[in-house]
Design a protein around this motif. Structure first.
Motif, PDB file in Angstrom:
ATOM      1  N   ARG A 295       9.720  -5.200  -4.594  1.00 42.06           N
ATOM      2  CA  ARG A 295       9.561  -5.625  -3.193  1.00 42.06           C
ATOM      3  C   ARG A 295       8.118  -5.322  -2.826  1.00 42.06           C
ATOM      4  O   ARG A 295       7.802  -4.282  -2.247  1.00 42.06           O
TER       5      ARG A 295
ATOM      6  N   ALA B 244       5.647  -6.490  -0.811  1.00 41.49           N
ATOM      7  CA  ALA B 244       5.127  -6.302   0.547  1.00 41.49           C
ATOM      8  C   ALA B 244       5.575  -4.965   1.127  1.00 41.49           C
ATOM      9  O   ALA B 244       4.783  -4.240   1.744  1.00 41.49           O
TER      10      ALA B 244
ATOM     11  N   LEU C 191       0.765  -7.458   6.177  1.00 42.33           N
ATOM     12  CA  LEU C 191       1.910  -7.194   5.309  1.00 42.33           C
ATOM     13  C   LEU C 191       3.231  -7.299   6.065  1.00 42.33           C
ATOM     14  O   LEU C 191       4.249  -7.696   5.493  1.00 42.33           O
TER      15      LEU C 191
ATOM     16  N   ARG D 249       5.173 -10.401   5.807  1.00 35.12           N
ATOM     17  CA  ARG D 249       5.836 -10.687   4.532  1.00 35.12           C
ATOM     18  C   ARG D 249       7.083  -9.849   4.317  1.00 35.12           C
ATOM     19  O   ARG D 249       7.766 -10.009   3.315  1.00 35.12           O
TER      20      ARG D 249
ATOM     21  N   HIS E  80      10.795  -8.815   4.889  1.00 34.17           N
ATOM     22  CA  HIS E  80      12.050  -9.408   5.335  1.00 34.17           C
ATOM     23  C   HIS E  80      13.196  -8.457   5.003  1.00 34.17           C
ATOM     24  O   HIS E  80      13.168  -7.768   3.987  1.00 34.17           O
TER      25      HIS E  80
END
Length: 326
Positions: A32, A34, A77, A80, A82
């Protein structure tokens, strides 16, 4: 650790930086990217705070400029990041643990205000080997940091879980909240920027033009409602407090009418929190819980809180009018 005291706030900033770095590392393992970069940048900012301050005092602006670039990187950042599922214990296992522990789960949470209060009241009076217990930093902030560590240890003991559970579950909660976890800190900083840029003076001029400033109750109402309204706009009472206190609290209530600063500040903050209950800007308080509970209405939490917020606002205005004047 500084020579001025056994415990100072810098120690806990380093501890927080270590936890954020751990969160970044775990996200890196999960690819992951970001999230990993986001938490690592924040960890670096917390760990380098003393160096940036020392460099600024020495006239070197470069570290502060690099810190500013770090803040810009966080903004980029966050776009990006989620929400994604982070593995946790099965629902049946969590339900069984809750049934087994019962109300004992509240103990660690209640330790946070209790330990904070004890440290604030007794910490400045205590010393170890001729050194004061508390070093640099606000006693309240140091007390809260100590209380958080004590509560985490107590939670592990109550639940009979290994020490690794605390950072692992902390990381899971941090990733669930995402960038919203930073909102209180960011908005408090924004309030300081507003106050330094003269917004408080503008508020004072506006209020002086529309209310009878010689009437202390009118000033109390303007301050209380202003705290709630600015909190609704800015999302956090910490952001509203420096602006409204500089614009109304200090010149009108404290200097003009002799209000007690401690009582005014405490009740002013609580009044501001009434606004927190009413705004989607307080995403970490109102929108994140709705998402975690998978509610169809993202504003459902706010709707439930409206009667409580308005009732508390009226009560706080009454308490302020009765208690803050000497």
């Amino acid at each position: 650790m500084t020579a001025s005291g056994v415990l100072d706030i810098g120690m806990f900033y380093w501890l927080l930086a270590a936890f954020l770095a751990y969160a970044g590392w775990r996200n890196l393992r999960d690819r992951r990217w970001a999230h990993a970069a986001f938490w690592c940048v924040i960890a670096l900012l917390f760990a380098s705070g003393d160096h940036v301050l020392a460099a600024r005092n020495a006239g070197d602006p470069l570290p502060a400029q690099l810190a500013g670039l770090g803040v810009v990187a966080l903004a980029v950042l966050s776009l990006r990041m989620h929400r994604a599922h982070v593995d946790e214990a099965p629902a049946s296992e969590r339900a069984a643990a809750a049934q087994r522990l019962g109300h004992r789960l509240l103990g660690p949470a209640l330790l946070i205000p209790l330990v904070t209060l004890v440290v604030v009241l007794l910490g400045p009076k205590l010393s170890i080997a001729a050194r004061p217990l508390l070093g640099d930093g606000s006693p309240t902030l140091i007390g809260l940091a100590i209380a958080s560590v004590v509560a985490a240890v107590a939670a592990l003991l109550v639940a009979r879980m290994p020490a690794s559970t605390a950072p692992a579950e902390g990381r899971r909660l941090l990733d669930t909240m995402g960038w919203a976890a930073l909102l209180p800190m960011v908005l408090a900083t924004l309030g300081g920027v507003f106050a330094a840029s003269g917004v408080g003076d503008a508020v004072a001029s506006l209020v002086s033009a529309v209310i009878p400033v010689d009437n202390r109750f009118a000033c109390v109402v303007a301050y209380g409602l202003g705290m709630a309204m600015f909190t609704v706009i800015m999302g956090n009472a910490f952001a509203a407090f420096p602006v409204l206190t500089a614009g109304i609290g200090l010149p009108l209530l404290i200097h003009r009418h002799g209000a007690d600063p401690a009582a005014l500040g405490a009740l002013g903050m609580v009044t501001g929190y009434c606004g927190t209950l009413l705004t989607p800007m307080a995403a970490n308080f109102n929108l994140v819980p709705a998402a975690l509970l998978e509610l169809d209405d993202p504003n459902a939490v706010i709707r439930i809180q409206v009667p409580t917020a308005l009732t508390l606002l009226a009560v706080n205005l009454g308490l302020m009018a009765c208690l803050v004047f000497r």
